[in-house]
Design an enzyme around this catalytic site. Structure first.
Site, PDB file in Angstrom:
ATOM      1  N   SER A  17       0.855  -1.188   0.000  1.00  0.00           N
ATOM      2  CA  SER A  17       0.000   0.000   0.000  1.00  0.00           C
ATOM      3  C   SER A  17       0.887   1.232   0.000  1.00  0.00           C
ATOM      4  O   SER A  17       2.068   1.159   0.361  1.00  0.00           O
ATOM      5  CB  SER A  17      -0.890  -0.004   1.245  1.00  0.00           C
ATOM      6  OG  SER A  17      -1.472   1.267   1.469  1.00  0.00           O
ATOM      7  N   TYR A  30      -1.653  -0.054  10.632  1.00  0.00           N
ATOM      8  CA  TYR A  30      -1.775  -0.441   9.220  1.00  0.00           C
ATOM      9  C   TYR A  30      -0.467  -0.149   8.478  1.00  0.00           C
ATOM     10  O   TYR A  30       0.067  -1.005   7.772  1.00  0.00           O
ATOM     11  CB  TYR A  30      -2.934   0.324   8.586  1.00  0.00           C
ATOM     12  CG  TYR A  30      -3.097   0.110   7.102  1.00  0.00           C
ATOM     13  CD1 TYR A  30      -3.814  -0.978   6.623  1.00  0.00           C
ATOM     14  CD2 TYR A  30      -2.555   1.006   6.189  1.00  0.00           C
ATOM     15  CE1 TYR A  30      -3.972  -1.175   5.254  1.00  0.00           C
ATOM     16  CE2 TYR A  30      -2.707   0.813   4.823  1.00  0.00           C
ATOM     17  CZ  TYR A  30      -3.420  -0.278   4.361  1.00  0.00           C
ATOM     18  OH  TYR A  30      -3.575  -0.466   3.017  1.00  0.00           O
TER      19      TYR A  30
END
Length: 205
Positions: A17, A30
């Site tokens: 990501s 995250y």
């Protein structure tokens, strides 16, 4: 991997990501996980190139998948759901999953070491690479504008549970369509069914 090594050929794609390149406020755990994926993937490529195996690290920016419906929010859920769902739906900021998939396939076929998806993600990564300290300071300003830290014990709410006037508006039409197309609403139904079963069990019925 053993089969690839034996054949001296193979393609491995690790989907990380933009959070694995730039750590943003309110997504610390995250980003930590995604940084680990990026480090693993880059190191794996270095170790496997001599075997004829190409490893590609993919770092997408925001994608229109309807994921905001199943994401969990805490603290000021109404504000955070509104912000996240809007960013996740603006065409120039986010990208469709189908378009991202085509880019990933193309990068895999050419054995690219890395693919960063969406113009904002490329810009953020480039800026962070040149000015890491300034990036952190600017993100600190972003954090100060976001809702404060949640109170201990606040329940996590899914995006689908915290609907606002924005999430019900036509502004999210692309996201709602993506949610239907990519089974996000099916996941909500499954989750709600599991929660109901859990409640029944906990009540001893």
């Amino acid at each position: 991997l053993p089969g690839m090594v034996e054949r001296h050929a193979g393609r491995i794609v690790n989907i990380a990501s933009i959070g694995g390149k730039v750590s943003v406020p309110h997504l610390l755990s995250y980003s930590t996980a995604k940084f680990a994926v990026v480090g693993f993937s880059e190191g794996l490529r270095a170790e496997l190139l001599r075997e004829g195996i190409h490893v590609t690290t993919v770092c997408p920016g925001l994608m229109r998948t309807g994921s905001y419906l199943n994401a969990q929010f805490k603290g000021a859920p109404d504000t955070e759901v509104t912000l996240f769902s809007l960013l996740d739906n603006i065409p120039l900021i986010s990208i469709s999953a189908e378009r991202a998939a085509r880019q990933i396939v193309a990068a895999t076929l050419r054995g690219a070491p890395e693919l960063i998806i969406s113009a904002p993600a490329v810009a953020a990564t480039t800026f962070h690479g040149l000015f890491p300290g300034l990036t952190a300071d600017l993100l600190g300003l972003v954090d100060s504008a976001l809702p404060g830290r949640p109170e201990p014990g606040n329940r996590l709410l899914h995006g689908s549970e915290q609907q606002t006037s924005v999430t019900r508006s036509p502004l999210l039409a692309l996201g709602h369509a993506a949610a239907r197309r990519l089974n996000q609403r099916h996941a909500i139904a499954q989750r709600d069914g599991a929660q109901t079963a859990e409640t029944v069990t906990s009540n001893g019925v």
